[in-house]
Design a protein around this motif. Structure first.
Motif, PDB file in Angstrom:
ATOM      1  N   LYS A   6     -61.876 -21.584  27.135  1.00  0.00           N
ATOM      2  CA  LYS A   6     -63.331 -21.415  27.094  1.00  0.00           C
ATOM      3  C   LYS A   6     -63.798 -20.523  25.936  1.00  0.00           C
ATOM      4  O   LYS A   6     -64.129 -19.360  26.129  1.00  0.00           O
ATOM      5  CB  LYS A   6     -63.808 -20.766  28.416  1.00  0.00           C
ATOM      6  N   THR A   8     -66.401 -19.699  24.465  1.00  0.00           N
ATOM      7  CA  THR A   8     -67.852 -19.587  24.453  1.00  0.00           C
ATOM      8  C   THR A   8     -68.230 -18.210  24.967  1.00  0.00           C
ATOM      9  O   THR A   8     -67.679 -17.768  25.985  1.00  0.00           O
ATOM     10  CB  THR A   8     -68.470 -20.655  25.392  1.00  0.00           C
ATOM     11  N   ALA A   9     -69.156 -17.556  24.266  1.00  0.00           N
ATOM     12  CA  ALA A   9     -69.559 -16.205  24.671  1.00  0.00           C
ATOM     13  C   ALA A   9     -69.961 -16.170  26.139  1.00  0.00           C
ATOM     14  O   ALA A   9     -70.698 -17.045  26.601  1.00  0.00           O
ATOM     15  CB  ALA A   9     -70.714 -15.728  23.807  1.00  0.00           C
ATOM     16  N   GLY A  10     -69.451 -15.203  26.856  1.00  0.00           N
ATOM     17  CA  GLY A  10     -69.846 -14.998  28.244  1.00  0.00           C
ATOM     18  C   GLY A  10     -69.166 -15.917  29.250  1.00  0.00           C
ATOM     19  O   GLY A  10     -69.351 -15.772  30.452  1.00  0.00           O
ATOM     20  N   MET A  11     -68.353 -16.880  28.764  1.00  0.00           N
ATOM     21  CA  MET A  11     -67.693 -17.814  29.691  1.00  0.00           C
ATOM     22  C   MET A  11     -66.421 -17.192  30.246  1.00  0.00           C
ATOM     23  O   MET A  11     -65.552 -16.742  29.479  1.00  0.00           O
ATOM     24  CB  MET A  11     -67.334 -19.115  28.975  1.00  0.00           C
ATOM     25  N   PRO A  13     -62.835 -16.818  31.228  1.00  0.00           N
ATOM     26  CA  PRO A  13     -61.641 -17.525  30.744  1.00  0.00           C
ATOM     27  C   PRO A  13     -60.768 -17.992  31.905  1.00  0.00           C
ATOM     28  O   PRO A  13     -60.902 -17.482  33.018  1.00  0.00           O
ATOM     29  CB  PRO A  13     -60.920 -16.444  29.930  1.00  0.00           C
ATOM     30  N   VAL A  17     -57.148 -11.825  30.721  1.00  0.00           N
ATOM     31  CA  VAL A  17     -55.940 -11.125  30.274  1.00  0.00           C
ATOM     32  C   VAL A  17     -56.177  -9.619  30.134  1.00  0.00           C
ATOM     33  O   VAL A  17     -57.159  -9.195  29.523  1.00  0.00           O
ATOM     34  CB  VAL A  17     -55.463 -11.690  28.915  1.00  0.00           C
ATOM     35  N   GLY A  48     -66.948 -10.156  21.048  1.00  0.00           N
ATOM     36  CA  GLY A  48     -65.848 -11.032  21.412  1.00  0.00           C
ATOM     37  C   GLY A  48     -64.687 -10.349  22.115  1.00  0.00           C
ATOM     38  O   GLY A  48     -63.672 -10.978  22.371  1.00  0.00           O
ATOM     39  N   VAL A  49     -64.842  -9.082  22.446  1.00  0.00           N
ATOM     40  CA  VAL A  49     -63.748  -8.369  23.091  1.00  0.00           C
ATOM     41  C   VAL A  49     -63.762  -8.612  24.607  1.00  0.00           C
ATOM     42  O   VAL A  49     -62.789  -8.334  25.298  1.00  0.00           O
ATOM     43  CB  VAL A  49     -63.819  -6.862  22.753  1.00  0.00           C
ATOM     44  N   GLY A  50     -64.897  -9.138  25.089  1.00  0.00           N
ATOM     45  CA  GLY A  50     -64.959  -9.516  26.502  1.00  0.00           C
ATOM     46  C   GLY A  50     -65.844  -8.645  27.377  1.00  0.00           C
ATOM     47  O   GLY A  50     -65.582  -8.508  28.575  1.00  0.00           O
ATOM     48  N   LYS A  51     -66.916  -8.110  26.813  1.00  0.00           N
ATOM     49  CA  LYS A  51     -67.805  -7.254  27.608  1.00  0.00           C
ATOM     50  C   LYS A  51     -68.555  -8.050  28.676  1.00  0.00           C
ATOM     51  O   LYS A  51     -68.591  -7.659  29.845  1.00  0.00           O
ATOM     52  CB  LYS A  51     -68.821  -6.544  26.680  1.00  0.00           C
ATOM     53  N   THR A  52     -69.141  -9.168  28.252  1.00  0.00           N
ATOM     54  CA  THR A  52     -69.924  -9.962  29.200  1.00  0.00           C
ATOM     55  C   THR A  52     -69.035 -10.513  30.311  1.00  0.00           C
ATOM     56  O   THR A  52     -69.390 -10.472  31.494  1.00  0.00           O
ATOM     57  CB  THR A  52     -70.650 -11.107  28.458  1.00  0.00           C
ATOM     58  N   VAL A  53     -67.872 -11.002  29.887  1.00  0.00           N
ATOM     59  CA  VAL A  53     -66.921 -11.535  30.862  1.00  0.00           C
ATOM     60  C   VAL A  53     -66.501 -10.444  31.862  1.00  0.00           C
ATOM     61  O   VAL A  53     -66.310 -10.696  33.047  1.00  0.00           O
ATOM     62  CB  VAL A  53     -65.707 -12.120  30.092  1.00  0.00           C
ATOM     63  N   PHE A 251     -61.391 -13.070  22.252  1.00  0.00           N
ATOM     64  CA  PHE A 251     -62.059 -14.300  21.833  1.00  0.00           C
ATOM     65  C   PHE A 251     -61.060 -15.248  21.170  1.00  0.00           C
ATOM     66  O   PHE A 251     -61.109 -16.466  21.353  1.00  0.00           O
ATOM     67  CB  PHE A 251     -63.192 -13.972  20.863  1.00  0.00           C
ATOM     68  N   GLN A 254     -59.049 -17.608  23.429  1.00  0.00           N
ATOM     69  CA  GLN A 254     -59.722 -18.851  23.818  1.00  0.00           C
ATOM     70  C   GLN A 254     -59.823 -19.823  22.648  1.00  0.00           C
ATOM     71  O   GLN A 254     -59.675 -21.032  22.828  1.00  0.00           O
ATOM     72  CB  GLN A 254     -61.117 -18.552  24.391  1.00  0.00           C
TER      73      GLN A 254
HETATM   74  N1  LIG Z   1     -59.675 -10.541  29.034  1.00  0.00           N
HETATM   75  C1  LIG Z   1     -59.841 -11.740  28.482  1.00  0.00           C
HETATM   76  N2  LIG Z   1     -58.837 -12.663  28.478  1.00  0.00           N
HETATM   77  C2  LIG Z   1     -59.005 -13.880  27.926  1.00  0.00           C
HETATM   78  N3  LIG Z   1     -60.141 -14.284  27.347  1.00  0.00           N
HETATM   79  C3  LIG Z   1     -61.179 -13.435  27.324  1.00  0.00           C
HETATM   80  C4  LIG Z   1     -61.085 -12.119  27.886  1.00  0.00           C
HETATM   81  N4  LIG Z   1     -62.253 -11.482  27.709  1.00  0.00           N
HETATM   82  C5  LIG Z   1     -63.058 -12.355  27.059  1.00  0.00           C
HETATM   83  N5  LIG Z   1     -62.432 -13.527  26.836  1.00  0.00           N
HETATM   84  C6  LIG Z   1     -63.015 -14.680  26.114  1.00  0.00           C
HETATM   85  O1  LIG Z   1     -63.518 -14.179  24.874  1.00  0.00           O
HETATM   86  C7  LIG Z   1     -64.781 -14.746  24.562  1.00  0.00           C
HETATM   87  C8  LIG Z   1     -65.805 -13.635  24.359  1.00  0.00           C
HETATM   88  O2  LIG Z   1     -66.068 -12.950  25.585  1.00  0.00           O
HETATM   89  P1  LIG Z   1     -67.446 -12.188  25.827  1.00  0.00           P
HETATM   90  O3  LIG Z   1     -67.401 -11.585  27.164  1.00  0.00           O
HETATM   91  O4  LIG Z   1     -68.583 -13.118  25.522  1.00  0.00           O
HETATM   92  O5  LIG Z   1     -67.362 -11.046  24.696  1.00  0.00           O
HETATM   93  P2  LIG Z   1     -68.477  -9.951  24.318  1.00  0.00           P
HETATM   94  O6  LIG Z   1     -69.525  -9.960  25.395  1.00  0.00           O
HETATM   95  O7  LIG Z   1     -67.728  -8.665  24.232  1.00  0.00           O
HETATM   96  O8  LIG Z   1     -69.004 -10.372  22.962  1.00  0.00           O
HETATM   97  C9  LIG Z   1     -65.085 -15.728  25.681  1.00  0.00           C
HETATM   98  O9  LIG Z   1     -64.716 -17.004  25.228  1.00  0.00           O
HETATM   99  C10 LIG Z   1     -64.204 -15.282  26.832  1.00  0.00           C
HETATM  100  O10 LIG Z   1     -63.815 -16.376  27.638  1.00  0.00           O
END
Ligand SMILES: Nc1ncnc2c1ncn2[C@@H]1O[C@H](COP(=O)(O)OP(=O)(O)O)[C@@H](O)[C@H]1O
Ligand SMILES: [Mg+2]
Length: 386
Positions: A6, A8-11, A13, A17, A48-53, A251, A254
């Motif tokens: 996935k 895509t921002a905020g999706m 995964p 991980v 892209g570090v995964g804040k929204t997720v 990011f 994905q």
């Molecule tokens: N811990 C993680 N393990 C695997 N993929 C992740 C993880 N955190 C985020 N991602 C993936 O990275 C991308 C960016 O995540 P997102 O939460 O949108 O980042 P941010 O909000 O920090 O810009 C998404 O495609 C998401 O699925």
């Protein structure tokens, strides 16, 4: 076959991980009861570090405990949207009343006064309305040991006023020992502005989660699990290659997964049902290009021209850059260059590798700058001419 990755921002995964520890801490804070420190938290880190997720995952932790979870983005008007969400049933009645209120006499002095006054009062009123709305919902929820979690994403400088209202209200609710949790997220410098705001001093006590790279070993396991669970097979060397290409940057996990899967799935020749090292090479190349469009481009756009020049000056080196060399290339003194060094470190774009040395933190940024350097240089010249 459906592609399981996935990019895509905020999706969320397929495998989250390297974040189990953070989720465990939050679970603990919720179970620990009212006032536990981990119930007030902020999350920062690069794009892209995964804040929204992470906010989504924390929301799920609370939902599992049957909490009410409200997710908002800190764009203009979020306080009102929070209040509306809390008062859902009542909100519908308000919506019906609205048209008759606006049917008064538009453009009369009375309207003007109302409009002016509402701007000044909005902050305080919102804080009070929000507290009231939270209180009403909590009165019912707490009887069943339930609470409310509010997550607020993309906190930025422009949301400071509303953040103040929200924080004041949250502070009161905490003092009143209500069963709540509040987590907000944003880029490092944005969040820092908010936390350092005089009015918001209590937010300094919030737990900070500065998200970064995740361990390659876990990335590798996640690839293995996702690929095999979804009907392809692959070998150990290919898994190593995939994991290494991500640099542990979420990011990129994905992106690499998605484009490699696509290469394997769309292949006309060769073995089917197998993800080969050729597919991985193919996918990694595509992933790097996409990373440029989706992360490097926007990250560079949000920087000042001098900060961009700083990065361009660094990109001339193949490894860590001496800050002195960078200053020389910029034709500036060390003090001046240091301002930008500090800013870029704060944004998680570069990091100090040792005394007097810096290197890129965002993976493949050096390559991107080398390829697009001329373009950024040109744009700077254009900006300077404005
Ligand atoms: N811990 C993680 N393990 C695997 N993929 C992740 C993880 N955190 C985020 N991602 C993936 O990275 C991308 C960016 O995540 P997102 O939460 O949108 O980042 P941010 O909000 O920090 O810009 C998404 O495609 C998401 O699925
Ligand atoms: Mg985000």
């Amino acid at each position: 076959m459906t592609n399981p990755f996935k990019p895509t921002a905020g999706m969320t995964p397929p495998v989250l991980v390297g974040r189990q520890h953070d989720l465990d801490d939050f679970s603990y804070a919720l179970d620990d009861g009212v006032g536990a420190p981990g119930r007030l938290m902020y999350i920062t880190g690069a794009r892209g570090v995964g804040k929204t997720v992470m906010l989504n995952a924390l929301g799920n932790v609370a939902r599992q405990r049957d909490w009410l979870v409200i997710d908002e983005t800190a764009e203009n008007g979020f306080m009102q949207r929070l209040i509306d969400a809390l008062r859902k049933p009542k909100h519908l009645i308000n919506a019906v009343k609205l048209p008759s209120a606006s049917m008064g006499v538009p453009g009369t002095p009375f309207d003007a006064t109302v409009a002016l006054g509402s701007v000044e009062l909005a902050g305080q009123e919102h804080a009070l309305d929000f507290r009231q709305a939270m209180g009403d919902r909590l009165d019912k929820l707490e009887k069943k040991q339930r609470g409310i979690l509010i997550t607020l994403d993309e906190v930025q400088a422009s949301s400071l006023d509303e953040m103040r209202s929200l924080a004041t209200a949250v502070q009161h609710l905490i003092r009143e020992q209500r069963n709540i949790a509040f987590v907000f997220a944003g880029l490092p410098s944005m969040v820092e502005d908010v936390v350092n705001d005089k009015v918001l001093t209590f937010l300094r006590r919030a737990e900070r989660r500065h998200l970064g790279d995740v361990p390659l070993e876990e990335v590798r396991n996640a690839f293995k699990e996702t690929i095999t669970a979804n009907g392809l097979t692959t070998d150990e060397a290919t898994l190593d290659m995939l994991a290494a290409a991500t640099n542990g940057y979420p990011f990129m996990i994905q992106l690499v997964g998605y484009w490699t899967w696509r290469a394997a799935d769309g292949r006309e020749d060769g073995p089917s049902g197998v993800l080969t090292s050729g597919d991985a090479e193919n996918g990694i190349a595509r992933a790097k290009l996409k990373l440029g469009d989706m992360v490097h481009g926007p990250a560079l756009d949000s920087l000042s021209p001098v900060a961009r020049d700083y990065l361009l000056a660094m990109a001339q080196d193949d490894g860590p850059s001496s800050t002195r060399d960078v200053a020389r290339r910029l034709e500036r003194d060390a003090g001046y260059a240091n301002v930008y060094r500090t800013q870029l470190i704060k944004e998680d774009i570069i990091y100090a590798t040792g005394y007097g040395y810096v290197d890129f933190k965002l993976p493949y940024l050096r390559d991107y700058l080398r390829e697009h350097g001329a373009y950024h240089q040109m744009r700077r010249t254009l900006e300077a001419g404005d």
